[in-house]
Design a protein around this motif. Sequence first.
Motif, PDB file in Angstrom:
ATOM      1  N   UNK A 167     -32.594  27.259 -13.925  1.00 42.23           N
ATOM      2  CA  UNK A 167     -34.178  26.708 -13.924  1.00 42.23           C
ATOM      3  C   UNK A 167     -34.048  25.968 -12.385  1.00 42.23           C
ATOM      4  N   UNK A 168     -35.273  26.186 -11.806  1.00 43.60           N
ATOM      5  CA  UNK A 168     -35.479  25.777 -10.372  1.00 43.60           C
ATOM      6  C   UNK A 168     -36.408  24.557 -10.390  1.00 43.60           C
ATOM      7  N   UNK A 169     -36.035  23.380  -9.545  1.00 43.56           N
ATOM      8  CA  UNK A 169     -36.801  22.111  -9.493  1.00 43.56           C
ATOM      9  C   UNK A 169     -36.884  21.925  -8.124  1.00 43.56           C
ATOM     10  N   UNK A 170     -38.175  21.648  -7.746  1.00 44.26           N
ATOM     11  CA  UNK A 170     -38.370  21.189  -6.109  1.00 44.26           C
ATOM     12  C   UNK A 170     -37.980  19.734  -6.075  1.00 44.26           C
ATOM     13  N   UNK A 171     -36.864  19.605  -4.986  1.00 40.68           N
ATOM     14  CA  UNK A 171     -36.203  18.531  -4.945  1.00 40.68           C
ATOM     15  C   UNK A 171     -36.606  17.552  -3.502  1.00 40.68           C
ATOM     16  N   UNK A 172     -37.339  18.304  -2.792  1.00 45.71           N
ATOM     17  CA  UNK A 172     -37.933  17.743  -1.563  1.00 45.71           C
ATOM     18  C   UNK A 172     -38.875  18.755  -0.837  1.00 45.71           C
ATOM     19  N   UNK A 173     -39.630  17.929   0.135  1.00 47.22           N
ATOM     20  CA  UNK A 173     -40.609  18.827   0.814  1.00 47.22           C
ATOM     21  C   UNK A 173     -40.137  18.270   2.643  1.00 47.22           C
ATOM     22  N   UNK A 174     -39.858  19.109   3.475  1.00 48.44           N
ATOM     23  CA  UNK A 174     -39.760  18.868   4.641  1.00 48.44           C
ATOM     24  C   UNK A 174     -40.726  18.356   5.522  1.00 48.44           C
ATOM     25  N   UNK A 175     -40.391  17.523   6.174  1.00 47.39           N
ATOM     26  CA  UNK A 175     -41.463  16.836   6.980  1.00 47.39           C
ATOM     27  C   UNK A 175     -41.240  17.304   8.450  1.00 47.39           C
ATOM     28  N   UNK A 176     -41.713  16.233   9.553  1.00 45.19           N
ATOM     29  CA  UNK A 176     -41.756  16.487  10.807  1.00 45.19           C
ATOM     30  C   UNK A 176     -40.082  16.686  11.385  1.00 45.19           C
ATOM     31  N   UNK A 177     -39.962  17.243  12.566  1.00 39.89           N
ATOM     32  CA  UNK A 177     -38.635  17.453  13.111  1.00 39.89           C
ATOM     33  C   UNK A 177     -38.430  15.971  13.616  1.00 39.89           C
ATOM     34  N   UNK A 178     -37.218  15.550  13.703  1.00 38.91           N
ATOM     35  CA  UNK A 178     -36.564  14.290  14.155  1.00 38.91           C
ATOM     36  C   UNK A 178     -35.730  14.573  15.237  1.00 38.91           C
ATOM     37  N   UNK A 179     -36.047  14.085  16.622  1.00 36.71           N
ATOM     38  CA  UNK A 179     -35.359  14.301  17.629  1.00 36.71           C
ATOM     39  C   UNK A 179     -35.217  15.713  18.179  1.00 36.71           C
ATOM     40  N   UNK A 180     -34.137  16.127  19.018  1.00 38.01           N
ATOM     41  CA  UNK A 180     -34.151  17.541  19.532  1.00 38.01           C
ATOM     42  C   UNK A 180     -32.888  18.325  19.041  1.00 38.01           C
ATOM     43  N   UNK A 181     -32.201  17.767  18.121  1.00 38.78           N
ATOM     44  CA  UNK A 181     -31.116  18.391  17.575  1.00 38.78           C
ATOM     45  C   UNK A 181     -31.076  19.475  16.232  1.00 38.78           C
ATOM     46  N   UNK A 182     -32.322  19.400  15.809  1.00 39.41           N
ATOM     47  CA  UNK A 182     -32.657  20.151  14.585  1.00 39.41           C
ATOM     48  C   UNK A 182     -33.020  19.419  13.347  1.00 39.41           C
ATOM     49  N   UNK A 183     -32.626  18.103  13.401  1.00 38.28           N
ATOM     50  CA  UNK A 183     -32.777  17.243  12.173  1.00 38.28           C
ATOM     51  C   UNK A 183     -34.489  17.163  11.847  1.00 38.28           C
ATOM     52  N   UNK A 184     -34.730  17.132  10.528  1.00 35.74           N
ATOM     53  CA  UNK A 184     -35.966  17.217   9.841  1.00 35.74           C
ATOM     54  C   UNK A 184     -36.080  15.738   9.040  1.00 35.74           C
ATOM     55  N   UNK A 185     -37.236  15.089   8.865  1.00 32.81           N
ATOM     56  CA  UNK A 185     -37.421  14.104   7.840  1.00 32.81           C
ATOM     57  C   UNK A 185     -37.917  15.069   6.702  1.00 32.81           C
ATOM     58  N   UNK A 186     -37.212  14.337   5.404  1.00 32.25           N
ATOM     59  CA  UNK A 186     -37.813  14.875   4.228  1.00 32.25           C
ATOM     60  C   UNK A 186     -38.395  13.743   3.180  1.00 32.25           C
ATOM     61  N   UNK A 187     -39.370  14.503   2.507  1.00 31.79           N
ATOM     62  CA  UNK A 187     -40.028  13.553   1.412  1.00 31.79           C
ATOM     63  C   UNK A 187     -39.251  13.938   0.086  1.00 31.79           C
ATOM     64  N   UNK A 188     -38.447  13.310  -0.389  1.00 30.00           N
ATOM     65  CA  UNK A 188     -37.601  13.221  -1.470  1.00 30.00           C
ATOM     66  C   UNK A 188     -38.344  13.421  -2.986  1.00 30.00           C
ATOM     67  N   UNK A 189     -38.244  14.520  -3.810  1.00 29.58           N
ATOM     68  CA  UNK A 189     -38.728  14.587  -4.947  1.00 29.58           C
ATOM     69  C   UNK A 189     -37.667  14.559  -5.975  1.00 29.58           C
ATOM     70  N   UNK A 190     -36.674  13.988  -5.974  1.00 29.53           N
ATOM     71  CA  UNK A 190     -35.790  13.689  -7.001  1.00 29.53           C
ATOM     72  C   UNK A 190     -35.192  12.482  -7.142  1.00 29.53           C
ATOM     73  N   UNK A 191     -34.748  12.127  -8.359  1.00 26.84           N
ATOM     74  CA  UNK A 191     -34.214  10.590  -8.301  1.00 26.84           C
ATOM     75  C   UNK A 191     -32.577  11.022  -8.193  1.00 26.84           C
ATOM     76  N   UNK A 192     -32.133  12.009  -8.023  1.00 26.69           N
ATOM     77  CA  UNK A 192     -30.772  12.211  -7.474  1.00 26.69           C
ATOM     78  C   UNK A 192     -30.695  12.994  -6.209  1.00 26.69           C
ATOM     79  N   UNK A 193     -31.002  12.252  -4.957  1.00 23.44           N
ATOM     80  CA  UNK A 193     -30.723  12.908  -3.816  1.00 23.44           C
ATOM     81  C   UNK A 193     -29.359  13.111  -3.385  1.00 23.44           C
ATOM     82  N   UNK A 194     -28.414  12.080  -3.625  1.00 22.63           N
ATOM     83  CA  UNK A 194     -27.033  12.264  -3.483  1.00 22.63           C
ATOM     84  C   UNK A 194     -26.513  13.464  -4.012  1.00 22.63           C
ATOM     85  N   UNK A 195     -27.084  14.058  -4.959  1.00 25.27           N
ATOM     86  CA  UNK A 195     -26.473  15.187  -5.798  1.00 25.27           C
ATOM     87  C   UNK A 195     -26.963  16.359  -5.128  1.00 25.27           C
ATOM     88  N   UNK A 196     -28.453  16.462  -5.172  1.00 22.29           N
ATOM     89  CA  UNK A 196     -29.281  17.731  -4.837  1.00 22.29           C
ATOM     90  C   UNK A 196     -29.377  17.716  -3.362  1.00 22.29           C
TER      91      UNK A 196
END
Length: 185
Positions: free
Chosen positions: A1-30
């Motif tokens: 089964x597939x679950x949406x766990x996050x939505x990618x937000x804007x880029x952060x800095x210049x090295x490829x990082x992105x902010x994410x809107x977490x949509x799971x109670x278990x981000x450390x796992x997912x």
Amino acid sequence: MQLVVARIGRAHGIKGEVTVEVRTDEPELRLAPGAVLATEPASTGPLTIETGRVHSGRLLLRFEGVSDRNGAEALRNTLLIAEVDPEERPEEPDEYYDHQLMDLDVVLQDGTEIGRITEISHLPSQDLFIVERPDGSEVMIPFVEEIVTEIDLDEQKAVIDPPPGLVDDRAEVASQRDADAEDGN
């Protein structure tokens, strides 16, 4: 089964990082490094998490193969989807995944049928069950311990003890002033 766990937000800095809107109670796992996630739209994935860190209260992720701001910005608004075993349950006994609660029958403590859960709305203050009644109308039930007294996954039902007026037209007068106003005093 597939679950949406996050939505990618804007880029952060210049090295490829992105902010994410977490949509799971278990981000450390997912959303841990090494996790491979499907995406929506599918053409942007799958994505493998290379690193993750918290900065100013926001989770920042970097994905393998995304090393600059342009690549990160191209992922904006992409949904991250984890594959989850449908039999898997959260660690806490009184926690549930949305897919476990969907389509449960909602009944009063005496067994009176109220309807069926068709949607779960996650609000900042609490979660709400959107319940479709047999007549097609909807009622919103706060998913709080005082109202939802039992979740029985084996029986596929949620037992509720709603306050007057939540699922019927019987409302209690909140104060004597309100009663006086209704009487015209």
